[in-house]
Design a protein around this motif. Structure first.
Motif, PDB file in Angstrom:
ATOM      1  N   VAL A 106       8.037   0.200  -8.131  1.00 46.92           N
ATOM      2  CA  VAL A 106       6.843   1.038  -7.990  1.00 46.92           C
ATOM      3  C   VAL A 106       7.241   2.501  -8.131  1.00 46.92           C
ATOM      4  O   VAL A 106       8.144   2.974  -7.443  1.00 46.92           O
ATOM      5  CB  VAL A 106       6.161   0.810  -6.617  1.00 46.92           C
ATOM      6  CG1 VAL A 106       4.987   1.774  -6.439  1.00 46.92           C
ATOM      7  CG2 VAL A 106       5.697  -0.630  -6.482  1.00 46.92           C
ATOM      8  N   TYR A 107       6.562   3.186  -9.044  1.00 43.68           N
ATOM      9  CA  TYR A 107       6.739   4.631  -9.208  1.00 43.68           C
ATOM     10  C   TYR A 107       5.561   5.318  -8.547  1.00 43.68           C
ATOM     11  O   TYR A 107       4.405   4.988  -8.810  1.00 43.68           O
ATOM     12  CB  TYR A 107       6.812   5.001 -10.694  1.00 43.68           C
ATOM     13  CG  TYR A 107       8.018   4.402 -11.361  1.00 43.68           C
ATOM     14  CD1 TYR A 107       9.233   5.077 -11.362  1.00 43.68           C
ATOM     15  CD2 TYR A 107       7.962   3.138 -11.950  1.00 43.68           C
ATOM     16  CE1 TYR A 107      10.363   4.517 -11.941  1.00 43.68           C
ATOM     17  CE2 TYR A 107       9.078   2.572 -12.533  1.00 43.68           C
ATOM     18  CZ  TYR A 107      10.278   3.265 -12.529  1.00 43.68           C
ATOM     19  OH  TYR A 107      11.397   2.704 -13.097  1.00 43.68           O
ATOM     20  N   THR A 108       5.866   6.249  -7.662  1.00 40.84           N
ATOM     21  CA  THR A 108       4.833   6.946  -6.924  1.00 40.84           C
ATOM     22  C   THR A 108       5.197   8.421  -6.844  1.00 40.84           C
ATOM     23  O   THR A 108       6.257   8.827  -7.306  1.00 40.84           O
ATOM     24  CB  THR A 108       4.629   6.293  -5.531  1.00 40.84           C
ATOM     25  OG1 THR A 108       3.460   6.827  -4.911  1.00 40.84           O
ATOM     26  CG2 THR A 108       5.855   6.450  -4.639  1.00 40.84           C
ATOM     27  N   GLY A 109       4.318   9.219  -6.268  1.00 39.88           N
ATOM     28  CA  GLY A 109       4.563  10.655  -6.174  1.00 39.88           C
ATOM     29  C   GLY A 109       3.307  11.410  -6.551  1.00 39.88           C
ATOM     30  O   GLY A 109       2.291  10.814  -6.912  1.00 39.88           O
ATOM     31  N   PRO A 110       3.347  12.732  -6.486  1.00 38.09           N
ATOM     32  CA  PRO A 110       2.164  13.536  -6.766  1.00 38.09           C
ATOM     33  C   PRO A 110       1.705  13.413  -8.222  1.00 38.09           C
ATOM     34  O   PRO A 110       2.526  13.201  -9.119  1.00 38.09           O
ATOM     35  CB  PRO A 110       2.613  14.973  -6.487  1.00 38.09           C
ATOM     36  CG  PRO A 110       3.892  14.864  -5.745  1.00 38.09           C
ATOM     37  CD  PRO A 110       4.502  13.563  -6.107  1.00 38.09           C
ATOM     38  N   ASP A 111       0.397  13.554  -8.444  1.00 43.78           N
ATOM     39  CA  ASP A 111      -0.121  13.648  -9.807  1.00 43.78           C
ATOM     40  C   ASP A 111       0.539  14.835 -10.485  1.00 43.78           C
ATOM     41  O   ASP A 111       0.720  15.887  -9.875  1.00 43.78           O
ATOM     42  CB  ASP A 111      -1.642  13.869  -9.781  1.00 43.78           C
ATOM     43  CG  ASP A 111      -2.403  12.608  -9.412  1.00 43.78           C
ATOM     44  OD1 ASP A 111      -2.321  11.639 -10.178  1.00 43.78           O
ATOM     45  OD2 ASP A 111      -3.063  12.599  -8.359  1.00 43.78           O
ATOM     46  N   VAL A 129       2.740   1.967 -11.643  1.00 42.35           N
ATOM     47  CA  VAL A 129       2.616   3.340 -11.139  1.00 42.35           C
ATOM     48  C   VAL A 129       1.447   3.361 -10.158  1.00 42.35           C
ATOM     49  O   VAL A 129       0.322   3.035 -10.529  1.00 42.35           O
ATOM     50  CB  VAL A 129       2.359   4.337 -12.297  1.00 42.35           C
ATOM     51  CG1 VAL A 129       2.220   5.754 -11.757  1.00 42.35           C
ATOM     52  CG2 VAL A 129       3.475   4.258 -13.330  1.00 42.35           C
ATOM     53  N   LEU A 130       1.733   3.701  -8.895  1.00 42.79           N
ATOM     54  CA  LEU A 130       0.718   3.655  -7.849  1.00 42.79           C
ATOM     55  C   LEU A 130       0.773   4.906  -6.978  1.00 42.79           C
ATOM     56  O   LEU A 130       1.815   5.557  -6.892  1.00 42.79           O
ATOM     57  CB  LEU A 130       0.939   2.433  -6.941  1.00 42.79           C
ATOM     58  CG  LEU A 130       0.919   1.053  -7.591  1.00 42.79           C
ATOM     59  CD1 LEU A 130       1.305  -0.012  -6.567  1.00 42.79           C
ATOM     60  CD2 LEU A 130      -0.444   0.750  -8.177  1.00 42.79           C
ATOM     61  N   ASN A 131      -0.325   5.180  -6.280  1.00 43.08           N
ATOM     62  CA  ASN A 131      -0.284   6.236  -5.274  1.00 43.08           C
ATOM     63  C   ASN A 131       0.354   5.667  -4.010  1.00 43.08           C
ATOM     64  O   ASN A 131       0.688   4.472  -3.947  1.00 43.08           O
ATOM     65  CB  ASN A 131      -1.686   6.811  -5.026  1.00 43.08           C
ATOM     66  CG  ASN A 131      -2.510   5.938  -4.114  1.00 43.08           C
ATOM     67  OD1 ASN A 131      -2.331   4.729  -4.040  1.00 43.08           O
ATOM     68  ND2 ASN A 131      -3.436   6.546  -3.409  1.00 43.08           N
ATOM     69  N   ARG A 132       0.516   6.487  -3.014  1.00 43.98           N
ATOM     70  CA  ARG A 132       1.230   6.058  -1.799  1.00 43.98           C
ATOM     71  C   ARG A 132       0.552   4.892  -1.086  1.00 43.98           C
ATOM     72  O   ARG A 132       1.235   4.016  -0.546  1.00 43.98           O
ATOM     73  CB  ARG A 132       1.439   7.241  -0.854  1.00 43.98           C
ATOM     74  CG  ARG A 132       0.162   7.863  -0.319  1.00 43.98           C
ATOM     75  CD  ARG A 132       0.401   9.073   0.549  1.00 43.98           C
ATOM     76  NE  ARG A 132       0.948   8.680   1.838  1.00 43.98           N
ATOM     77  CZ  ARG A 132       1.484   9.515   2.713  1.00 43.98           C
ATOM     78  NH1 ARG A 132       1.541  10.805   2.457  1.00 43.98           N
ATOM     79  NH2 ARG A 132       1.963   9.082   3.856  1.00 43.98           N
ATOM     80  N   ASP A 133      -0.780   4.854  -1.094  1.00 43.52           N
ATOM     81  CA  ASP A 133      -1.484   3.760  -0.418  1.00 43.52           C
ATOM     82  C   ASP A 133      -1.226   2.430  -1.116  1.00 43.52           C
ATOM     83  O   ASP A 133      -0.954   1.412  -0.481  1.00 43.52           O
ATOM     84  CB  ASP A 133      -2.989   4.044  -0.347  1.00 43.52           C
ATOM     85  CG  ASP A 133      -3.296   5.301   0.454  1.00 43.52           C
ATOM     86  OD1 ASP A 133      -2.626   5.525   1.491  1.00 43.52           O
ATOM     87  OD2 ASP A 133      -4.183   6.065   0.048  1.00 43.52           O
TER      88      ASP A 133
END
Length: 195
Positions: free
Chosen positions: A12-17, A103-107
């Motif tokens: 999973v890749y996450t982090g700020p837009d 690719v997902l947001n933190r939630d």
């Protein structure tokens, strides 16, 4: 819920837009020949977005119908739009490749981590606020969207310490190299130099 096999991994890749997480994810995915699980979203496409490659763009009505049919493995709401990945896509990708990425947001990242534990490896991709803002302007995003993303920046950055790995993305090649080296340890593909 799909039962993961011993060697299955979900990256999973996450982090700020604006951190470049999608570019990094795709570069590493190509390096390893991994399948990408594409999110379904109800927001409108943005400059550079390709339907079926970046996201599956669908209506709120269709999304809600899929949700009622329990098709989504994870589903989150961000600023009034819905994002989710389908359980079937995860299952098919893992059956074929044994390792997938998304690719997902933190939630969304938390939902998968809570479901699958150490089978989920989270890479937090980040850049400083000014770099994020500059990248989004270069993409041609509407100013209101950029400001909305920046309003989430500090909250998104707080998630960094929760992830297994954090990689600063100022240079795509360097970030891809760093993540690829780290992934080798997880995937244990047994690459041996025969020379």
């Amino acid at each position: 819920m799909y039962e993961l096999k011993d060697r299955d991994k979900i990256i999973v890749y996450t982090g700020p837009d604006g951190s470049g997480r999608k570019s990094v994810a795709e570069a590493v995915g190509q390096t390893f020949g991994m399948a990408k699980v594409i999110s379904f979203v109800t927001r409108a496409p943005r400059p550079g977005d390709v339907d079926g490659q970046d996201y599956h763009f669908i209506s709120h009505e269709l999304y809600k119908q899929m949700e009622r049919q329990e098709e989504f493995l994870e589903s989150v709401e961000i600023d009034g739009d819905y994002y989710g990945i389908r359980g079937l896509d995860v299952e098919l990708g893992l059956n074929k490749y044994g390792c997938i990425y998304t690719v997902l947001n933190r939630d969304g990242a938390d939902i998968l981590k809570n479901m699958y534990g150490d089978k989920v490896i989270r890479f937090f991709i980040y850049a400083d606020r000014r770099t994020v803002e500059e990248r989004e302007r270069k993409q041609g995003l509407d100013e209101s969207i950029i400001q909305k993303h920046l309003s989430h920046y500090d909250h998104d950055m707080d998630y960094r310490s929760s992830c297994e790995h954090a990689v600063e993305n100022f240079d795509l090649g360097q970030a891809t190299y760093e993540i690829s080296n780290t992934l080798e340890n997880y995937l244990q593909r047994g690459l041996i130099d025969k020379d």
